[in-house]
Motif scaffolding. Structure first.
Motif, PDB file in Angstrom:
ATOM      1  N   ALA A  15      15.739  46.208  62.003  1.00 20.16           N
ATOM      2  CA  ALA A  15      15.273  47.160  61.000  1.00 20.16           C
ATOM      3  C   ALA A  15      14.477  48.292  61.642  1.00 20.16           C
ATOM      4  CB  ALA A  15      14.414  46.452  59.946  1.00 20.16           C
ATOM      5  N   LEU A  16      13.632  47.967  62.624  1.00 21.78           N
ATOM      6  CA  LEU A  16      12.848  49.007  63.277  1.00 21.78           C
ATOM      7  C   LEU A  16      13.715  49.946  64.107  1.00 21.78           C
ATOM      8  CD1 LEU A  16      10.433  47.564  62.131  1.00 21.78           C
ATOM      9  CD2 LEU A  16       9.305  47.861  64.325  1.00 21.78           C
ATOM     10  N   LYS A  17      14.750  49.423  64.729  1.00 24.30           N
ATOM     11  CA  LYS A  17      15.674  50.299  65.471  1.00 24.30           C
ATOM     12  C   LYS A  17      16.341  51.288  64.523  1.00 24.30           C
ATOM     13  CE  LYS A  17      16.528  46.887  69.043  1.00 24.30           C
ATOM     14  NZ  LYS A  17      17.434  45.850  69.521  1.00 24.30           N
ATOM     15  N   GLU A  18      16.719  50.815  63.339  1.00 18.80           N
ATOM     16  CA  GLU A  18      17.306  51.708  62.340  1.00 18.80           C
ATOM     17  C   GLU A  18      16.266  52.725  61.863  1.00 18.80           C
ATOM     18  OE1 GLU A  18      19.373  51.629  57.925  1.00 18.80           O
ATOM     19  OE2 GLU A  18      19.116  49.735  58.994  1.00 18.80           O
ATOM     20  N   ALA A  19      15.049  52.251  61.585  1.00 24.85           N
ATOM     21  CA  ALA A  19      13.980  53.129  61.103  1.00 24.85           C
ATOM     22  C   ALA A  19      13.657  54.219  62.120  1.00 24.85           C
ATOM     23  CB  ALA A  19      12.733  52.303  60.795  1.00 24.85           C
ATOM     24  N   TYR A  20      13.655  53.869  63.400  1.00 24.95           N
ATOM     25  CA  TYR A  20      13.310  54.836  64.443  1.00 24.95           C
ATOM     26  C   TYR A  20      14.248  56.043  64.403  1.00 24.95           C
ATOM     27  CZ  TYR A  20      12.084  56.754  68.985  1.00 24.95           C
ATOM     28  OH  TYR A  20      11.680  57.593  69.989  1.00 24.95           O
ATOM     29  N   GLY A  21      15.492  55.795  64.097  1.00 22.70           N
ATOM     30  CA  GLY A  21      16.465  56.881  64.015  1.00 22.70           C
ATOM     31  C   GLY A  21      16.375  57.689  62.733  1.00 22.70           C
ATOM     32  N   ARG A  22      15.506  57.269  61.824  1.00 19.04           N
ATOM     33  CA  ARG A  22      15.399  57.940  60.524  1.00 19.04           C
ATOM     34  C   ARG A  22      13.965  58.352  60.197  1.00 19.04           C
ATOM     35  NH1 ARG A  22      19.742  54.978  56.690  1.00 19.04           N
ATOM     36  NH2 ARG A  22      21.414  54.970  58.211  1.00 19.04           N
ATOM     37  N   LEU A  23      13.190  58.624  61.211  1.00 15.81           N
ATOM     38  CA  LEU A  23      11.800  59.041  60.978  1.00 15.81           C
ATOM     39  C   LEU A  23      11.752  60.282  60.094  1.00 15.81           C
ATOM     40  CD1 LEU A  23      10.211  58.687  64.508  1.00 15.81           C
ATOM     41  CD2 LEU A  23       9.394  57.599  62.428  1.00 15.81           C
ATOM     42  N   PRO A  24      10.798  60.332  59.186  1.00 16.81           N
ATOM     43  CA  PRO A  24      10.639  61.545  58.375  1.00 16.81           C
ATOM     44  C   PRO A  24      10.305  62.741  59.270  1.00 16.81           C
ATOM     45  CG  PRO A  24       9.332  59.725  57.486  1.00 16.81           C
ATOM     46  CD  PRO A  24       9.846  59.285  58.819  1.00 16.81           C
ATOM     47  N   LYS A  25      10.668  63.918  58.817  1.00 18.53           N
ATOM     48  CA  LYS A  25      10.384  65.142  59.565  1.00 18.53           C
ATOM     49  C   LYS A  25       8.889  65.234  59.853  1.00 18.53           C
ATOM     50  CE  LYS A  25      11.092  70.061  59.588  1.00 18.53           C
ATOM     51  NZ  LYS A  25      11.743  71.197  58.972  1.00 18.53           N
ATOM     52  N   GLY A  26       8.557  65.503  61.099  1.00 18.14           N
ATOM     53  CA  GLY A  26       7.169  65.645  61.507  1.00 18.14           C
ATOM     54  C   GLY A  26       6.493  64.356  61.935  1.00 18.14           C
ATOM     55  N   ALA A  27       7.107  63.201  61.674  1.00 14.49           N
ATOM     56  CA  ALA A  27       6.527  61.922  62.073  1.00 14.49           C
ATOM     57  C   ALA A  27       6.877  61.627  63.527  1.00 14.49           C
ATOM     58  CB  ALA A  27       7.042  60.799  61.179  1.00 14.49           C
TER      59      ALA A  27
END
Length: 82
Positions: A15-27
């Motif tokens: 899940a974190l690997k997926e999340a890393y690729g979808r960080l909100p703009k500016g994060a």
């Protein structure tokens, strides 16, 4: 800072690997580290607010860990990005 007690290690890190690729703009995700036994993880994510980071992180990892969230005291930290 997100400090997690992990219940499903494979699910959590997938899940974190997926999340890393979808960080909100500016994060910015500055750290992801796990204990040697895989039971605890610390993640440092720089975002607009603690609530925004919590919402983002829980959306991915919430099913795989119980996580506590804290705003870092940057003035008394070592190694945090500016």
């Amino acid at each position: 800072m997100a400090i997690s007690s992990i219940s499903d290690g494979d699910g959590f890190w997938d899940a974190l690997k997926e999340a890393y690729g979808r960080l909100p703009k500016g994060a910015k995700w500055t750290l992801a580290v796990v204990s040697t036994d895989g039971a605890k993880a610390v993640n440092v994510i720089v975002g607009d607010s603690l609530d925004a980071v919590r919402g983002f992180f829980e959306g991915y990892a919430g099913a795989f860990a119980a996580t506590e969230y804290f705003e870092a005291d940057a003035a008394n930290a070592v190694g945090l990005p500016k």
